[in-house]
Enzyme design. Structure first.
Site, PDB file in Angstrom:
ATOM      1  CG  HIS A  73       2.253   2.782 -12.543  1.00 20.10           C
ATOM      2  ND1 HIS A  73       2.844   3.868 -11.925  1.00 20.10           N
ATOM      3  CD2 HIS A  73       2.299   1.754 -11.648  1.00 20.10           C
ATOM      4  CE1 HIS A  73       3.227   3.512 -10.701  1.00 20.10           C
ATOM      5  NE2 HIS A  73       2.921   2.235 -10.515  1.00 20.10           N
TER       6      HIS A  73
ATOM      7  CB  CYS B 130       6.241   4.808 -11.776  1.00 21.60           C
ATOM      8  SG  CYS B 130       5.755   5.094 -13.494  1.00 21.60           S
TER       9      CYS B 130
END
Length: 323
Positions: free
Chosen positions: A268, A13
Site C-alpha cells: 500500500h 493508492c
C-alpha cells in the site's frame, strides 16, 4: 492547497498518492491552470492534463472530505495505464509525467513542466591508457539512488546514496571498453556529473534487490533523509559540471514523501506532504487525510525488523526560496 482525500477505486493508492504530490505543488498547478481546453467532449475525456485540472477544481470547490478520481482514472486507462492492479510508484510517476508533457499543447507550458522536474547530468567515460574520452549530456526525471553499494553493504544516509550514485566506477576485466585511439579494449573510468537541478527534485530510493531465486526482495533497513538538503555540501567538485550561479540554487527543503508498506510484490502507498500555505505536514492515505508531525514522517526511514511497515520510496525536494 486544501488537504482533500481521494477515494480508492480499487488498488488505486499509488495513483492517489502521486496525484496528491502533483496537485499540492503550487508550481505545478500554476502550469496546469494555463492549459488549452480541448474542443470536443471526446478529446476532453482522453486529455490527462484537462482531467487532472477538473480533479483539482473538484477538490477545491467543496467542503467534502474526499473526492473520487474516476474520470481521470478512465482517461488514463485509454492511454494503457492499467486500473485495479499494483503499480510501482516510480514507473507510474514517469508515465503520468510523460502523458502530461505529450498532451500539453502550448510549447511554453511544456518547457515550464520540463524546467520544473527535469534533472540534467553529464555522462563521462575516459580511457585509462590514453587521452580518449566521450562526454554526453542527458536528462532524467528522477535520480534512481541505490541503497546498497557494489558489495551489498547498506548505505547509511540519503547523502551516502547521492555520493555513491555520482562516484566514478572503474571498468576493468570483463567490463573493459574498446578504445578507438588505442585500437583495443582498455580499462575505462565511467562517471556521472551533475549539470542542472530543477525546481522540484525527485529522488527514487531503489529499495529492492534481486535474489538468486529471481524473486524481488524489498530492502526495509533504516535510511534517514534530511528536511533540508544542500547538494553543494553533499557532492564534490569533481562530481559537478556546473558554475557557481547554478550551484547557488542547489538548496532544497523536503516537500513530499511517497511511502510504501508491504512486500515487493504487494502493499500500500500513502503520501506525506508539507502543505506550502502553512508548512504543516499531512498524511494523505486515500480518502483519509490528517495532520502529522515531522516525527511521523521520520517513521518512513525504515527498520530492518519491521519488514511490512512504511518505508520512503520517492522523495520530493523543493528549491528553497531566496531570502
Amino acid at each position: 492547497t486544501e488537504a482533500i482525500g481521494l477515494y480508492n477505486l480499487g488498488q488505486s493508492c499509488c495513483l492517489n498518492s502521486l496525484l496528491q504530490v502533483f496537485l499540492m505543488n503550487i508550481h505545478f498547478t500554476r502550469i496546469l491552470r494555463r492549459i488549452t481546453v480541448p474542443p470536443s467532449p471526446a478529446q476532453r475525456r482522453s486529455n490527462v492534463p484537462y482531467q487532472m485540472l477538473l480533479l483539482l477544481e473538484k477538490m477545491q470547490s467543496g467542503k467534502c472530505k474526499a473526492v473520487g478520481p474516476t474520470e481521470l482514472a478512465c482517461c488514463l486507462s485509454e492511454h494503457r495505464v492499467e486500473l485495479f492492479v499494483q503499480h510501482d510508484a516510480a514507473q507510474l510517476f514517469l508515465t503520468l509525467w510523460n502523458l502530461l508533457k505529450k498532451q500539453m499543447k502550448k510549447p511554453e507550458l511544456v518547457k515550464e513542466l520540463r524546467d520544473l522536474y527535469t534533472i540534467c547530468i553529464q555522462e563521462h567515460v575516459a580511457c585509462q591508457k590514453c587521452s580518449f574520452e566521450v562526454k554526453s549530456k542527458s536528462t532524467m526525471l528522477t535520480l534512481p539512488l541505490p541503497v546498497l553499494d557494489a558489495n551489498s553493504h547498506r548505505l547509511k544516509t540519503l547523502e551516502d546514496c547521492l555520493q555513491y550514485f555520482f562516484h566514478p566506477e572503474e571498468l576493468t576485466g570483463q567490463n573493459m571498453c574498446f578504445c578507438q585511439q588505442c585500437g583495443r579494449k582498455t580499462p575505462f573510468l565511467q562517471s556521472t556529473k551533475l549539470v542542472h537541478l530543477p525546481q522540484t527534485l525527485t529522488l527514487h530510493l531503489k529499495r529492492f534487490c534481486f535474489e538468486r531465486s529471481s524473486c524481488t526482495h524489498k530492502l526495509s533497513h533504516s535510511l534517514p533523509f534530511p528536511q533540508e538538503l544542500d547538494l553543494r555540501q553533499v557532492l564534490t567538485e569533481s562530481q559537478c559540471q556546473a558554475d557557481d550561479s547554478e550551484k547557488a540554487t542547489w538548496q532544497y527543503e523536503l516537500f513530499a514523501v511517497v511511502a510504501h508498506s508491504g512486500s515487493a510484490s504487494c502493499g500500500h502507498y500513502c503520501a506525506y506532504i508539507r502543505r506550502l500555505t502553512d508548512c504543516k505536514w499531512y498524511c494523505f492515505n486515500d480518502s483519509e487525510v490528517c495532520q502529522v508531525s515531522w516525527d511521523d514522517v521520520k517513521c518512513t526511514y525504515g527498520r530492518s525488523n519491521l519488514y511490512w511497515r512504511e518505508t520512503a520510496y520517492l522523495l520530493f525536494y523543493m528549491k528553497k526560496q531566496p531570502q
